[in-house]
Design an enzyme around this catalytic site. Structure first.
Site, PDB file in Angstrom:
ATOM      1  CE  LYS A  98      12.641  40.646 -31.728  1.00  0.00           C
ATOM      2  NZ  LYS A  98      12.040  39.771 -30.712  1.00  0.00           N
TER       3      LYS A  98
ATOM      4  NE  ARG B 198      10.218  44.888 -27.334  1.00  0.00           N
ATOM      5  CZ  ARG B 198      11.308  44.229 -27.702  1.00  0.00           C
ATOM      6  NH1 ARG B 198      12.038  44.670 -28.688  1.00  0.00           N
ATOM      7  NH2 ARG B 198      11.656  43.128 -27.088  1.00  0.00           N
TER       8      ARG B 198
ATOM      9  NE  ARG C 125      18.193  35.001 -25.291  1.00  0.00           N
ATOM     10  CZ  ARG C 125      17.321  35.798 -25.888  1.00  0.00           C
ATOM     11  NH1 ARG C 125      17.038  35.654 -27.156  1.00  0.00           N
ATOM     12  NH2 ARG C 125      16.735  36.761 -25.225  1.00  0.00           N
TER      13      ARG C 125
ATOM     14  NE  ARG D 264      18.591  39.815 -23.258  1.00  0.00           N
ATOM     15  CZ  ARG D 264      17.752  39.959 -24.280  1.00  0.00           C
ATOM     16  NH1 ARG D 264      18.122  39.634 -25.499  1.00  0.00           N
ATOM     17  NH2 ARG D 264      16.545  40.437 -24.080  1.00  0.00           N
TER      18      ARG D 264
ATOM     19  NE  ARG E   3      12.646  39.503 -22.430  1.00  0.00           N
ATOM     20  CZ  ARG E   3      13.583  38.560 -22.616  1.00  0.00           C
ATOM     21  NH1 ARG E   3      14.000  37.834 -21.597  1.00  0.00           N
ATOM     22  NH2 ARG E   3      14.105  38.369 -23.804  1.00  0.00           N
TER      23      ARG E   3
HETATM   24  P1  ADP Z   1      13.856  40.350 -26.869  1.00  0.00           P
HETATM   25  O1  ADP Z   1      13.158  40.465 -28.183  1.00  0.00           O
HETATM   26  O2  ADP Z   1      14.538  39.027 -26.668  1.00  0.00           O
HETATM   27  O3  ADP Z   1      12.988  40.691 -25.693  1.00  0.00           O
HETATM   28  P2  ADP Z   1      15.392  42.851 -27.301  1.00  0.00           P
HETATM   29  O4  ADP Z   1      16.862  42.911 -27.304  1.00  0.00           O
HETATM   30  O5  ADP Z   1      14.685  43.178 -28.567  1.00  0.00           O
HETATM   31  O6  ADP Z   1      15.059  41.372 -26.814  1.00  0.00           O
HETATM   32  O7  ADP Z   1      14.812  43.803 -26.144  1.00  0.00           O
HETATM   33  C1  ADP Z   1      15.253  43.738 -24.814  1.00  0.00           C
HETATM   34  C2  ADP Z   1      14.557  44.787 -23.975  1.00  0.00           C
HETATM   35  O8  ADP Z   1      14.903  46.096 -24.434  1.00  0.00           O
HETATM   36  C3  ADP Z   1      13.027  44.771 -23.977  1.00  0.00           C
HETATM   37  O9  ADP Z   1      12.486  43.848 -23.062  1.00  0.00           O
HETATM   38  C4  ADP Z   1      12.709  46.227 -23.607  1.00  0.00           C
HETATM   39  O10 ADP Z   1      12.878  46.453 -22.220  1.00  0.00           O
HETATM   40  C5  ADP Z   1      13.803  46.996 -24.310  1.00  0.00           C
HETATM   41  N1  ADP Z   1      13.400  47.410 -25.673  1.00  0.00           N
HETATM   42  C6  ADP Z   1      13.981  47.007 -26.827  1.00  0.00           C
HETATM   43  N2  ADP Z   1      13.376  47.559 -27.893  1.00  0.00           N
HETATM   44  C7  ADP Z   1      12.373  48.328 -27.409  1.00  0.00           C
HETATM   45  C8  ADP Z   1      11.375  49.142 -27.997  1.00  0.00           C
HETATM   46  N3  ADP Z   1      11.268  49.276 -29.335  1.00  0.00           N
HETATM   47  N4  ADP Z   1      10.511  49.793 -27.159  1.00  0.00           N
HETATM   48  C9  ADP Z   1      10.588  49.674 -25.842  1.00  0.00           C
HETATM   49  N5  ADP Z   1      11.500  48.922 -25.217  1.00  0.00           N
HETATM   50  C10 ADP Z   1      12.396  48.248 -25.972  1.00  0.00           C
END
Ligand code: ADP
Length: 184
Positions: free
Chosen positions: A13, A88, A127, A131, A142
């Site tokens: 993404k 999400r 990657r 993190r 996740r």
């Molecule tokens: P990825 O898609 O690789 O898991 P992101 O950077 O989108 O990575 O998200 C990392 C973390 O940030 C998630 O695992 C969650 O803890 C938090 N997070 C991100 N976006 C949201 C969201 N819209 N709602 C709740 N938690 C979120």
């Protein structure tokens, strides 16, 4: 143009969001990036969300929705946005729909990237971004959270006929071409 980029962790993404941003010249809004920046700067928000991100769980809907709504009110997002990592949960999707309709705006496309689970895990492990949630155990959490809480968002937008399903396996440019074609 308001585009949502959707998909499981590791689907690409963030990478495709950056390409859309330069192609259409609209800003990128990544909730994950916002949280990581706040954690790094040790802000009050960062202190609240650090343990949640470390666990691979979701930040509470009210917190995320408030942050995104505050961002989307800014002038820079009025012409459009590439949303990445939001919505999400179905609750977040409903809040976003309400926000947009209350502001005379709407979603133009909901792009979902499809990648087999094995490849997702390999991509995340390889990657090398350092993190704290990119460990095998946290990746498992996740992906589970994705299936349980996030995947239903797809159906929410299928009902609105907005979903473009994109094969997320291939080179970055191949996948980007597929997205552009689907948006056409
Ligand atoms: P990825 O898609 O690789 O898991 P992101 O950077 O989108 O990575 O998200 C990392 C973390 O940030 C998630 O695992 C969650 O803890 C938090 N997070 C991100 N976006 C949201 C969201 N819209 N709602 C709740 N938690 C979120």
């Amino acid at each position: 143009m308001n585009i949502i980029l959707f998909g499981p962790p590791g689907a690409g993404k963030g990478t495709q969001a950056e390409k859309l941003v330069s192609h259409f010249n609209i800003p990128h809004l990544s909730t994950g990036n916002i949280f990581r920046a706040n954690i790094k700067q040790q802000t009050p928000l960062g202190k609240i969300v650090k343990a949640i991100l470390d666990d691979g769980k979701l930040v509470p809907d009210e917190t995320v929705v408030e942050i995104v709504a505050d961002e989307l009110k800014k002038n820079e997002y009025h012409e459009g946005v590439v949303l990445d990592g939001f919505p999400r949960t179905v609750k977040q999707a409903e809040s976003l729909d309400q926000f947009f309709s209350g502001n005379g705006r709407g979603i133009d496309a909901f792009v979902t990237l499809t990648v087999p689970e094995e490849e997702l895990i390999n991509r995340i492990l390889n990657r090398g971004q350092g993190r704290s949630d990119d460990t095998p155990e946290k990746i498992k959490t996740r992906l589970q959270v994705y299936h349980d809480e996030t995947e239903p968002v797809l159906n929410h937008y299928k009902k609105q006929d907005l979903v473009k399903e994109i094969d997320g396996v291939g080179s970055v440019d191949e996948i980007f071409s597929r997205i552009l074609e689907a948006l056409d």
